[in-house]
Scaffold this active site. Structure first.
Site, mmCIF file in Angstrom:
data_model
loop_
_atom_site.group_PDB
_atom_site.id
_atom_site.type_symbol
_atom_site.label_atom_id
_atom_site.label_comp_id
_atom_site.label_asym_id
_atom_site.label_seq_id
_atom_site.Cartn_x
_atom_site.Cartn_y
_atom_site.Cartn_z
ATOM 1 C CG PHE A 161 -1.545 -10.540 -2.754
ATOM 2 C CD1 PHE A 161 -2.795 -10.250 -3.295
ATOM 3 C CD2 PHE A 161 -0.457 -10.632 -3.625
ATOM 4 C CE1 PHE A 161 -2.957 -10.040 -4.652
ATOM 5 C CE2 PHE A 161 -0.610 -10.421 -4.984
ATOM 6 C CZ PHE A 161 -1.865 -10.124 -5.500
ATOM 7 C CG ASP A 162 -3.474 -10.491 5.145
ATOM 8 O OD1 ASP A 162 -2.559 -11.115 5.735
ATOM 9 O OD2 ASP A 162 -4.638 -10.453 5.568
ATOM 10 N N GLY A 163 -2.557 -12.825 3.597
ATOM 11 C CA GLY A 163 -2.980 -14.197 3.323
ATOM 12 C C GLY A 163 -4.433 -14.465 3.651
ATOM 13 C CG PHE A 274 -4.637 -6.065 -2.591
ATOM 14 C CD1 PHE A 274 -5.701 -5.277 -2.988
ATOM 15 C CD2 PHE A 274 -3.609 -6.293 -3.503
ATOM 16 C CE1 PHE A 274 -5.758 -4.729 -4.263
ATOM 17 C CE2 PHE A 274 -3.653 -5.762 -4.782
ATOM 18 C CZ PHE A 274 -4.730 -4.975 -5.161
ATOM 19 C CG ASP A 276 -8.439 -9.562 6.370
ATOM 20 O OD1 ASP A 276 -9.169 -10.010 7.274
ATOM 21 O OD2 ASP A 276 -7.192 -9.659 6.403
#
Length: 302
Positions: A161-163, A274, A276
């Protein structure tokens, strides 16, 4: 007693994210739904090949046991019900234990995420994903031509995951976009003890963490998670403290300070990643199955 989704990890997925329906989708995008439905009917007995998220879904379903069903996967699709019949037949052919589906024949499907209490909605339709996120549901737009890694570690699920704007809100990213890196650093150091608000995919990480705690020595499938973020020290501290406040742990954390994420993902070998930001997704998709989370200031700006 009626079946309940309580205490289960629930993933809703479009048929095109689960199976390779790209050829059929090209017919659909030509603006002739009748031709698309005709093609699907002609291929009703032709099992579809695995799609980009197939490997992840197969591994998640492997967390279920004869005694306990911990994961529920539901097909949630704009396709018509007869096209849905092909999707279910493809599941049977591929030995995927998927029993539930909702097919809306062109109508936006995201509204069914609420009764499903879904922790994640994966779709190859960007508009559906954006509508789901805008309504407060966790969702990601999959890249149909991403590289798949799921076969590399058959006994372990790896998700990265991105943060900011993915696990966390985009509060800090807004500061960065408005005032630059030095102000972003000052902001995060000053607020290091204040947890960030949750982002759209926190429910997924939370559910995965809960499943990790249920694992025992006899488990045939393990879960490993990673935070892969452009943050660097000292801004890393707020991210870790936020996870601590949520009482959620990740197995690995990469604070890359702007380095290319793709090269690090190549080493971690996740089943899915994932992010954004499109530029990170473009880098990641050469390495692993990738989902874009089109929310937050970086996506509004584009």
């Amino acid at each position: 007693m009626s079946f309940t989704l309580n205490d289960k990890l629930v993933v809703a997925i479009s048929s095109r994210a689960l199976f390779d329906f790209e050829e059929e989708n090209r017919v659909y995008e030509q603006g002739d739904p009748a031709a698309y439905e005709k093609l699907q009917r002609e291929r009703l007995d032709v099992p579809a090949q695995p799609g980009v998220a197939f490997g992840l879904i197969r591994k998640l379903l492997a967390l279920n046991t004869e005694r306990e069903r911990r994961v529920e996967v539901v097909i949630l699709s704009r396709s018509d019900p007869i096209s849905g019949l092909r999707a279910f037949r493809s599941c049977r052919e591929q030995q995927l234990a998927i029993e539930r589906g909702v097919f809306t024949r062109g109508s936006p499907p995201f509204r069914y995420l609420k009764p499903l209490a879904a922790h994640l909605f994966l779709s190859a339709n960007r508009d559906d994903v954006q509508e789901a996120l805008a309504a407060g549901f966790p969702a990601a737009h999959v890249y149909p031509r991403s590289t798949a890694q799921a076969e590399l570690r058959p006994d372990e699920i790896r998700i990265a995951f991105d943060g900011d704007a993915v696990l966390f809100s985009d509060e800090a990213e807004q500061v960065y976009q408005a005032s630059g890196l030095p102000e972003f650093m000052r902001h995060e150091v000053q607020k290091r003890d204040i947890p960030l608000a949750h982002g759209p995919l926190k429910p997924l990480l939370e559910a995965l963490h809960r499943l990790q705690k249920l694992a025992d020595d006899a488990a045939t499938m393990r879960i490993r998670t990673a935070l892969v973020t452009a943050r660097a020290a000292p801004a890393h501290e707020r991210a870790i403290r936020t996870l601590m406040a949520w009482e959620i742990e990740v197995d690995e954390a990469m604070f890359l300070g702007g380095l290319d994420k793709g090269t690090f993902l190549r080493e971690f070998q996740p089943d899915f990643f994932f992010d954004d930001q499109l530029r990170h997704c473009e880098s990641a998709r050469e390495v692993t199955a990738t989902g874009h989370v089109p929310i937050g200031i970086t996506n509004h700006a584009s």
